[in-house]
Every structure is written in C-alpha cells, then in structure tokens.
Design a protein around this motif. Sequence first.
Motif, short mmCIF file in Angstrom:
data_model
loop_
_atom_site.label_atom_id
_atom_site.label_comp_id
_atom_site.label_asym_id
_atom_site.label_seq_id
_atom_site.Cartn_x
_atom_site.Cartn_y
_atom_site.Cartn_z
N PHE A 27 -39.15 6.77 -11.45
CA PHE A 27 -37.96 5.92 -11.44
C PHE A 27 -38.22 4.79 -10.45
CE2 PHE A 27 -33.59 4.78 -10.36
CZ PHE A 27 -33.08 4.62 -11.63
N VAL A 28 -38.14 3.55 -10.92
CA VAL A 28 -38.52 2.39 -10.12
C VAL A 28 -37.34 1.43 -10.00
CG1 VAL A 28 -40.15 0.48 -9.92
CG2 VAL A 28 -40.89 2.63 -10.95
N ARG A 29 -37.08 0.99 -8.76
CA ARG A 29 -36.03 -0.01 -8.49
C ARG A 29 -36.70 -1.33 -8.09
NH1 ARG A 29 -33.02 4.44 -5.96
NH2 ARG A 29 -31.19 4.76 -7.24
N PHE A 30 -36.05 -2.42 -8.44
CA PHE A 30 -36.57 -3.76 -8.16
C PHE A 30 -35.58 -4.52 -7.28
CE2 PHE A 30 -38.27 -2.30 -12.14
CZ PHE A 30 -39.59 -2.68 -12.10
N THR A 31 -36.10 -5.17 -6.25
CA THR A 31 -35.28 -5.97 -5.35
C THR A 31 -35.96 -7.32 -5.17
OG1 THR A 31 -34.68 -3.96 -4.16
CG2 THR A 31 -34.16 -6.03 -3.09
N GLY A 104 -49.24 5.82 -10.22
CA GLY A 104 -48.18 5.10 -10.92
C GLY A 104 -47.46 4.11 -10.02
N PRO A 105 -46.43 3.47 -10.54
CA PRO A 105 -45.71 2.46 -9.77
C PRO A 105 -44.98 3.06 -8.57
CG PRO A 105 -44.58 2.90 -11.82
CD PRO A 105 -45.87 3.66 -11.86
N ALA A 106 -44.95 2.30 -7.48
CA ALA A 106 -44.18 2.72 -6.30
C ALA A 106 -42.70 2.70 -6.66
CB ALA A 106 -44.47 1.77 -5.14
N PRO A 107 -41.90 3.58 -6.07
CA PRO A 107 -40.48 3.67 -6.45
C PRO A 107 -39.65 2.45 -6.06
CG PRO A 107 -40.99 5.23 -4.70
CD PRO A 107 -42.27 4.62 -5.13
N GLU A 108 -40.08 1.70 -5.06
CA GLU A 108 -39.36 0.50 -4.64
C GLU A 108 -40.29 -0.70 -4.78
OE1 GLU A 108 -36.16 0.27 -3.66
OE2 GLU A 108 -35.84 2.41 -3.86
N GLN A 109 -39.88 -1.67 -5.58
CA GLN A 109 -40.65 -2.90 -5.77
C GLN A 109 -39.84 -4.04 -5.16
OE1 GLN A 109 -43.72 -3.04 -7.37
NE2 GLN A 109 -43.68 -0.83 -7.66
N TYR A 110 -40.41 -4.74 -4.19
CA TYR A 110 -39.73 -5.85 -3.54
C TYR A 110 -40.51 -7.14 -3.79
CZ TYR A 110 -37.44 -8.78 -0.10
OH TYR A 110 -36.75 -9.80 0.50
N PHE A 111 -39.80 -8.16 -4.23
CA PHE A 111 -40.44 -9.45 -4.51
C PHE A 111 -39.80 -10.53 -3.64
CE2 PHE A 111 -40.64 -6.92 -8.39
CZ PHE A 111 -42.01 -6.90 -8.58
N TYR A 112 -40.66 -11.31 -3.01
CA TYR A 112 -40.21 -12.43 -2.19
C TYR A 112 -40.56 -13.73 -2.91
CZ TYR A 112 -39.71 -15.74 1.60
OH TYR A 112 -39.33 -16.81 2.35
N LEU A 113 -39.54 -14.50 -3.23
CA LEU A 113 -39.74 -15.80 -3.87
C LEU A 113 -39.57 -16.90 -2.82
CD1 LEU A 113 -37.76 -15.34 -7.20
CD2 LEU A 113 -40.18 -14.94 -6.77
#
Length: 117
Positions: A27-31, A104-113
């Motif tokens: 389960f992966v969340r995106f911020t 697999g994918p890390a559960p927390e994905q954080y993107f800085y724009l």
Amino acid sequence: MKTVSKIIFVLLIAMALSMSSCATSSFVRFTVNVPDATIILDGKRLKNAEEGIKLSNAIWEDPSVLVQAPGQNDYRGSLKKEVKVGNAVIGYLLFWPSLLWCYGPAPEQYFYLSPKQ
C-alpha cells in the motif's frame, strides 16, 4: 517420528505460501509539496493519491511517475523502492519464489516540485 516431521514440513510450506501471497503488493501513499499537484503513474492519473493505492512488489515492476503542478517544474522518474524483508527471509529460508516479490515500492512516496523560473 516421520509423521511429525512431515506435518511440520507441510505446515512450514503452507505458512510460507500464505505469507508470500499476501505480501505480493504494498500500500503506497503519495505526497507532494505543492497543493493541487497531479500524479500520473504509468500513464494513469491518480485521483486520490494521498489515500494511497496498492502496487506490486514484483522485482520486474518499475512504474514510471509524472508529477505536475501549475507554476512548478515537472518531476519525471520512478518510485523509490525498498527491500521487503519478510519476503526475502521467507525466500531464503523456506520458499524461494517469494524472492521475486522482495523489492517493491516504499510505502511513502514524497515528491518535491521546484518553482519555474
């Protein structure tokens, strides 16, 4: 005594199969640091990315991600991944096919724009 060892062996195999089957996805969340950002994963727009989605832990899966927001530079790349320790341990000790789902994918994905200049 042989019967007891057979029963233990069957129980270990059953446990490995049941544990590996439920750990084939994460389960992966995106911020994103910017409100109203759009996240596109493998060409599909995520509607409610902060609530999260289930993604495969298969080692061959590497979804591409595009993050966009007005007035910001786009992010294009892939997701951060991590070793799934449970699958790796079971793969090494009991059931080797579960090694195919150990990265697999890390559960927390954080993107800085960053802002456009």
